[in-house]
Structures are given as C-alpha cells and as structure tokens.
Design a protein around this motif. Structure first.
Motif, PDB file in Angstrom:
ATOM      1  N   PRO A 198       0.924  -1.484   0.062  1.00 56.94           N
ATOM      2  CA  PRO A 198       0.002   0.093   0.060  1.00 56.94           C
ATOM      3  C   PRO A 198       0.788   1.473   0.002  1.00 56.94           C
ATOM      4  N   LYS A 199       1.926   1.394   0.798  1.00 60.67           N
ATOM      5  CA  LYS A 199       2.688   2.430   1.023  1.00 60.67           C
ATOM      6  C   LYS A 199       3.522   3.024  -0.544  1.00 60.67           C
ATOM      7  N   LEU A 200       3.956   1.876  -1.078  1.00 60.78           N
ATOM      8  CA  LEU A 200       4.766   2.141  -2.385  1.00 60.78           C
ATOM      9  C   LEU A 200       3.719   2.324  -3.309  1.00 60.78           C
ATOM     10  N   SER A 201       2.591   1.744  -3.424  1.00 64.04           N
ATOM     11  CA  SER A 201       1.664   2.012  -4.415  1.00 64.04           C
ATOM     12  C   SER A 201       1.100   3.535  -4.201  1.00 64.04           C
ATOM     13  N   ALA A 202       1.023   3.902  -2.989  1.00 60.34           N
ATOM     14  CA  ALA A 202       0.484   5.242  -2.834  1.00 60.34           C
ATOM     15  C   ALA A 202       1.549   6.319  -3.374  1.00 60.34           C
ATOM     16  N   ASN A 203       2.905   5.906  -2.927  1.00 64.87           N
ATOM     17  CA  ASN A 203       4.132   6.802  -3.661  1.00 64.87           C
ATOM     18  C   ASN A 203       3.767   6.957  -5.127  1.00 64.87           C
ATOM     19  N   TRP A 204       3.400   5.771  -5.780  1.00 69.67           N
ATOM     20  CA  TRP A 204       3.565   5.984  -7.279  1.00 69.67           C
ATOM     21  C   TRP A 204       2.032   6.568  -7.692  1.00 69.67           C
ATOM     22  N   MET A 205       1.072   6.399  -7.009  1.00 70.07           N
ATOM     23  CA  MET A 205      -0.326   7.208  -7.302  1.00 70.07           C
ATOM     24  C   MET A 205       0.064   8.690  -7.209  1.00 70.07           C
ATOM     25  N   MET A 206       0.573   9.051  -6.000  1.00 74.68           N
ATOM     26  CA  MET A 206       0.696  10.523  -5.957  1.00 74.68           C
ATOM     27  C   MET A 206       1.579  11.106  -6.729  1.00 74.68           C
ATOM     28  N   ARG A 207       2.739  10.522  -7.204  1.00 70.24           N
ATOM     29  CA  ARG A 207       3.634  11.159  -8.034  1.00 70.24           C
ATOM     30  C   ARG A 207       3.220  11.004  -9.617  1.00 70.24           C
ATOM     31  N   GLU A 208       3.895   9.798  -9.965  1.00 71.10           N
ATOM     32  CA  GLU A 208       3.739   9.611 -11.496  1.00 71.10           C
ATOM     33  C   GLU A 208       2.380   9.442 -11.969  1.00 71.10           C
ATOM     34  N   VAL A 209       1.385   8.512 -11.320  1.00 70.47           N
ATOM     35  CA  VAL A 209       0.062   8.453 -11.720  1.00 70.47           C
ATOM     36  C   VAL A 209      -0.655  10.006 -11.705  1.00 70.47           C
ATOM     37  N   MET A 210      -0.635  10.501 -10.805  1.00 66.72           N
ATOM     38  CA  MET A 210      -1.124  11.790 -10.685  1.00 66.72           C
ATOM     39  C   MET A 210      -0.505  13.063 -11.846  1.00 66.72           C
ATOM     40  N   GLU A 211       0.747  13.007 -11.517  1.00 63.01           N
ATOM     41  CA  GLU A 211       1.285  13.955 -12.883  1.00 63.01           C
ATOM     42  C   GLU A 211       0.944  13.496 -14.289  1.00 63.01           C
ATOM     43  N   GLU A 212       0.970  12.309 -14.590  1.00 64.35           N
ATOM     44  CA  GLU A 212       0.623  11.548 -16.040  1.00 64.35           C
ATOM     45  C   GLU A 212      -0.871  11.979 -16.391  1.00 64.35           C
ATOM     46  N   LEU A 213      -1.642  11.819 -15.357  1.00 63.15           N
ATOM     47  CA  LEU A 213      -3.119  12.187 -15.620  1.00 63.15           C
ATOM     48  C   LEU A 213      -3.316  13.782 -15.925  1.00 63.15           C
ATOM     49  N   LYS A 214      -2.448  14.600 -15.130  1.00 60.31           N
ATOM     50  CA  LYS A 214      -2.585  16.055 -15.208  1.00 60.31           C
ATOM     51  C   LYS A 214      -1.914  16.584 -16.536  1.00 60.31           C
ATOM     52  N   GLU A 215      -0.928  15.705 -16.735  1.00 65.26           N
ATOM     53  CA  GLU A 215      -0.250  16.006 -18.315  1.00 65.26           C
ATOM     54  C   GLU A 215      -1.062  15.678 -19.405  1.00 65.26           C
ATOM     55  N   GLN A 216      -1.754  14.530 -19.326  1.00 66.28           N
ATOM     56  CA  GLN A 216      -2.520  14.016 -20.492  1.00 66.28           C
ATOM     57  C   GLN A 216      -3.652  14.693 -20.605  1.00 66.28           C
ATOM     58  N   SER A 217      -4.479  15.372 -19.358  1.00 64.12           N
ATOM     59  CA  SER A 217      -5.522  15.728 -19.070  1.00 64.12           C
ATOM     60  C   SER A 217      -6.744  14.757 -19.166  1.00 64.12           C
ATOM     61  N   VAL A 218      -6.630  13.633 -18.679  1.00 67.71           N
ATOM     62  CA  VAL A 218      -7.298  12.414 -18.880  1.00 67.71           C
ATOM     63  C   VAL A 218      -7.855  12.156 -17.412  1.00 67.71           C
ATOM     64  N   SER A 219      -8.879  11.438 -17.277  1.00 63.26           N
ATOM     65  CA  SER A 219      -9.348  10.726 -15.873  1.00 63.26           C
ATOM     66  C   SER A 219      -8.884   9.394 -15.829  1.00 63.26           C
ATOM     67  N   ILE A 220      -9.143   9.200 -14.670  1.00 66.89           N
ATOM     68  CA  ILE A 220      -8.280   7.821 -14.323  1.00 66.89           C
ATOM     69  C   ILE A 220      -8.810   6.609 -15.120  1.00 66.89           C
ATOM     70  N   GLU A 221     -10.084   6.670 -15.381  1.00 67.87           N
ATOM     71  CA  GLU A 221     -10.830   5.588 -16.377  1.00 67.87           C
ATOM     72  C   GLU A 221     -10.223   5.407 -17.881  1.00 67.87           C
ATOM     73  N   GLN A 222      -9.641   6.658 -18.002  1.00 65.05           N
ATOM     74  CA  GLN A 222      -9.429   6.608 -19.474  1.00 65.05           C
ATOM     75  C   GLN A 222      -7.800   6.563 -19.607  1.00 65.05           C
ATOM     76  N   PHE A 223      -7.069   6.340 -18.343  1.00 63.60           N
ATOM     77  CA  PHE A 223      -5.698   6.343 -18.331  1.00 63.60           C
ATOM     78  C   PHE A 223      -5.068   4.926 -18.732  1.00 63.60           C
ATOM     79  N   SER A 224      -4.290   5.100 -19.927  1.00 59.05           N
ATOM     80  CA  SER A 224      -3.845   3.682 -20.524  1.00 59.05           C
ATOM     81  C   SER A 224      -3.169   2.524 -19.442  1.00 59.05           C
ATOM     82  N   LEU A 225      -2.705   3.092 -18.509  1.00 59.24           N
ATOM     83  CA  LEU A 225      -2.075   2.061 -17.779  1.00 59.24           C
ATOM     84  C   LEU A 225      -2.957   1.756 -16.565  1.00 59.24           C
ATOM     85  N   GLN A 226      -3.732   0.532 -16.593  1.00 61.88           N
ATOM     86  CA  GLN A 226      -4.631   0.043 -15.539  1.00 61.88           C
ATOM     87  C   GLN A 226      -3.977  -0.481 -14.407  1.00 61.88           C
TER      88      GLN A 226
END
Ligand code: ADP
Ligand code: ZN
Ligand code: MG
Length: 481
Positions: free
Chosen positions: A344-372
């Motif tokens: 959970p901790k490592l997953s949270a770190n990846w969510m908070m940094r890479e995933v959130m940044e990527e969503l913002k950069e691509q301006s997509v929602s999490i459901e549209q995100f290519s990496l499930q």
C-alpha cells in the motif's frame, strides 16, 4: 482584516447549493437533459411551459435526491409536496418554477468534514427537488438571447443551517458536498458549466452575542475561489459598516469575478413575494420504505469514511489519503493497485507522483488512463523485488504509458534489470577504484563521505543499473581492507 476585528465579530455563514442531477431526461418531461447541445433543440411543450402541457415526474430524479438525503443523514419524508414559486423572468417560460416549499423531500441532516485536523459538522436544513430555468446569453451589442435547453433539468437544492464561521470552513463544506455528489454519481459537480451552483448567506455578530446579525446573500459564485473571496469580502464589508455605526440591509449581491467585488442586485426577496402554492398539476410525492431500501443498496462508502479508513488501513498521511479519496474512481484504482502489488505504501507513492502527474499532463481521467492497475502493479512488484532501481522504474513507467507492454517486457527490451550479481558489480567497482587512486587515498585517511562519489561512479559505469545499496556495501568492504 486584523486579529482584533476577527475577535470582536463572529461571522455566520449558510450555503444554498443547487446541483443538477445526472438523469438522462428532464424532471417533468422526456427531453434529454444533456449539457452543451445546440440551443433550443432539447425542448417540448412541457418544458417550454406551453398552455395545457402537463408535467410527469421523473422517478430517477427522486431516487437520486433520496440517495443524497441518505448520504447526508437526512430524514426522508413519506409525503412531500411540489409547490409553484411564481416569478417572471425571460429564462422561465412557465413564469413559475416547480419547487418544494413547506414539505421538502429530505430534511434535518448533516455533513461532516475535516478542517485543519478538526472534524466539523454542518447541519442540513433541507434538500428539495426543483426544475432548472433556461439560460440567457447576453450579446456584446446589448441584445440578449435565450436557450431553453436547461429548462426542466432536475435540480436538488441543498440548504445548510447557518453553522459555518469562516470562508475556509464554507469552502471545505462545499468541497465535501461536491465530493459526496460525485461519489454518488448523481451530479458532475462542474461549477464552470453551472452543474453545481452556490449562493452564500453571510452575517456578522458581536462576539458573545447569541443573536445573529442581518444577513446578505451572494449569488453567481461559480468557483470555489469565488465563494471564499466573496465571503471574505462581505465579512469585511459588514464589520466595517457596523464599526462605523451603520446598519446592514438585507440585499442580494452578485459576485463580479472580473472586478473581484460585490454588486448589489436587488433588495432581498421574501417567500411571500413568490406566492407559493401547492402545484396543482402534480400529486403529493409519496415515498415508501421499499423504495428507500432499494436506494440504500446503491449507497457507497462516502469520502470522509473512506479517507479515514485509508489512513488507518494503509497507514497513509492525511494528505495522501485525501488526495487518493478526492474521487471515487481514483480511490478504487488505488485500492486495486495496492492489493495486486501487495504494498500500500509504495503504491500510494506511485499514485501520488507518477500517476497523478501523468493524468494532469495528459488531462485524462483515471478511467481513461492507459495504464490500468494490474499492469502498474507489475512494475511496483519489480521495484519491491529490486529487479529495477527506482529511477529506472520511472523510465519503464513512461514506456508502459505509451504501450501495452508489461513491466517485465519493457525492462527486458531496454535492458534495465538492476545488476545485483556480486561478481559483475565487483568488476566495475575494481575498475572505479583503480581509476581514482587519489580519492581512494583520501577515503582511507578518513574522508568517508567519498563513498557517495564511488557509488556514483559505479552507477555511471553501469548506466544506472547497479543496485546502489549493494554497490555501497561492496565498496566499503573493499576500501576498508
Ligand atoms: P430566507 O428567509 O432568506 O430564505 P432562510 O432562513 O431560509 O432565509 O435561510 C437561507 C439560508 O441562509 C440558509 O442557508 C441559512 O443557513 C442561511 N442563514 C439564515 N440566517 C442567517 C444568518 N443570520 N447569517 C448567515 N446565514 C444565514
Ligand atoms: Zn421537454
Ligand atoms: Mg428560505
């Protein structure tokens, strides 16, 4: 405003929030309630208020309103009554709104949220159903156009008790209200499109007083920022008036977001101005337990509960838990990720940094995100098992976003497996030692901070693939001998 003034006067704030419900069709006819269609294409005799047309209540709208009532701890009325609220305005072709008056659908609830680590509770006076009005479009040449598409879109009005005492508190209440609506999937919460609209009521009273001051109302606040700015502005204005011996008059103001100030729209309107009477074209609305129980089965874990569970169950900081619970789909994604990755901790770190940044950069929602979650969990497992270094993993992540490859496939393709074989590492370390005799000498003389330099050299030689921890250990061993 300085501190003494804040202590001399206590602000009192109540919010009236209108939320458009995400039903497919309007509240009293079968026109689609879609946003953004060509003007005046989604209309019929009912929502245009043509003579003789009769409203038929949309059951789905009632169910959604009840769901919100349950989520906010309200009592659901067995019988509620639609009422005509009469007024003339060019965006309202019936010349009345169908709303609820003395018998609302939901009443006496509350919403809780946290502010600066403290739990706040704001009571909900009522939640009632009504139809939305059309929209006026004011042209630059002074002419006005009207679009009736919005006429009859279902709204709930959520009226709070005057339980808030600062702009921040009102802002936090509104944030939580919007989160709940979105968790329930009954409102998009898009303030710019007008799906969520907020009127605020503000008064101030001398500290220690038990009697509320005269309130004013601010309409047209179409962002969280405008809500807080409008409240702050009005609190200051009222304190100023009272300090100068003046009186507050009951007015309705508009927030001018361009000029960042309030403009008085009209003197306050009272209920009797609207000549409310029970809507003769609709029967009283009867809601039985069976209906309510059916709706209860659609209840989801609400944002505050979920945030608290995340903190406890996954040992997350308040900040991380609140970001991960900001939207239901993000929280769902995170929980799936954490459970597959087993961390959970490592997953949270990846969510908070890479995933959130990527969503913002691509301006997509999490459901549209290519990496499930499943694929990302694969990468997190490789990090956990030291197959790839943290920095190499970020490159792998970028590649995975662009393709359908698994983490293993990308790591293999780019040759990014971390080197953890002692033999291979030792070879490189020996080279680095041979190439840097001066640094070796200084290290042996006691300048042990040079360890970082040696590790860096090995990382460079291995093009980032050396396992840094193991490398450091081997270097220490070799140089101490
Ligand atoms: P009105 O008669 O203007 O409709 P209500 O009592 O129905 O007034 O309240 C409308 C909104 O104003 C509610 O959200 C309520 O919490 C808020 N409100 C009522 N009295 C005050 C006050 N003195 N100061 C600030 N807000 C208030
Ligand atoms: Zn219609
Ligand atoms: Mg009222």
């Amino acid at each position: 405003m300085n501190v003494t003034e804040v202590q001399e006067y206590v602000p009192v704030i109540g919010l009236e929030v209108h939320a458009q419900l995400l039903t497919k069709t309007k509240i009293f006819c079968s026109c689609p309630s879609t946003y953004g269609a060509e003007p005046n294409t989604l209309v019929c005799p009912v929502c245009l208020g043509l003579p003789g047309a009769l409203p038929v209540l949309n059951r789905e709208a009632v169910s959604m309103a009840i769901l919100m009532g349950l989520a906010t701890n309200c009592t659901i009325a067995e019988e509620s009554v639609f009422a005509r609220k009469n007024y003339f305005y060019p965006d309202c072709p019936k010349n009345y709104q169908i709303s609820m008056f003395d018998k609302p659908l939901c009443a006496d609830g509350f919403i809780e949220f946290e502010l600066d680590g403290e739990t706040k509770r704001v009571r909900i006076e009522r939640i009632h159903l009504e139809d939305d009005a059309g929209k006026l479009i004011h042209e630059e040449d002074g002419g006005s156009l009207v679009d009736f598409n919005r006429c009859g879109v279902p709204l709930i009005e959520i009226v709070s008790r005057p339980d808030m005492h600062s702009a921040e508190e009102a802002g936090a209440y509104l944030v939580m209200l919007r989160k709940i609506l979105r968790y329930l999937g009954i409102c998009s919460g898009n303030m710019e499109e007008g799906s969520l609209r907020c009127d605020v009521n503000v008064s101030v009273m001398p500290a220690g007083s038990s009697e509320f001051g005269t309130k004013t109302e601010i309409k047209n606040l179409n962002s969280f920022k405008a809500v807080e700015m409008g409240i702050r502005y009005e609190i200051e204005r009222q304190i100023e008036v009272l300090k100068n011996g003046g009186k507050i008059s009951q007015v309705t103001n508009l927030w001018d977001s361009g000029a960042k100030k309030l403009v008085t729209m009209r003197s306050k309107e009272y209920a009797h101005d609207y000549r409310y009477f029970p809507e003769p074209d609709l029967l009283p609305l009867e809601v039985d337990d069976e209906w309510i129980d059916g709706i209860r089965t659609k209840m989801v874990e609400l944002p505050l509960e979920r945030e608290r569970r995340f903190r406890k169950e996954y040992n997350l900081s308040s900040y991380d838990a609140s970001v991960l619970c900001s939207e239901k789909k993000i929280a769902d994604y995170y929980e799936e990720l954490a459970s597959i990755a087993g961390d959970p901790k490592l997953s949270a770190n990846w969510m908070m940094r890479e995933v959130m940044e990527e969503l913002k950069e691509q301006s997509v929602s999490i459901e549209q995100f290519s990496l499930q979650p499943e694929r990302l969990a694969g990468l997190i497992r490789l990090v956990k098992e030291n197959v790839v270094s943290g920095s190499a993993a970020r490159d792998v992540f970028k590649e995975m976003v662009k393709s359908n490859e698994s983490a293993e496939e990308v790591v293999r393709r780019l040759g990014l497996e971390q080197i953890s074989g002692e033999g291979e590492l030792e070879k490189m370390i020996d080279e680095v030692i041979a190439e840097n005799p001066r640094e070796v000498e200084r290290y042996r003389e006691g300048k042990i901070q040079l360890l970082g330099f040696f590790v860096g050299q090995v990382m460079k030689k291995s093009r980032g693939k050396a396992n840094p921890k193991l490398t450091g250990e081997i270097i220490k061993r070799k140089l101490s001998g």
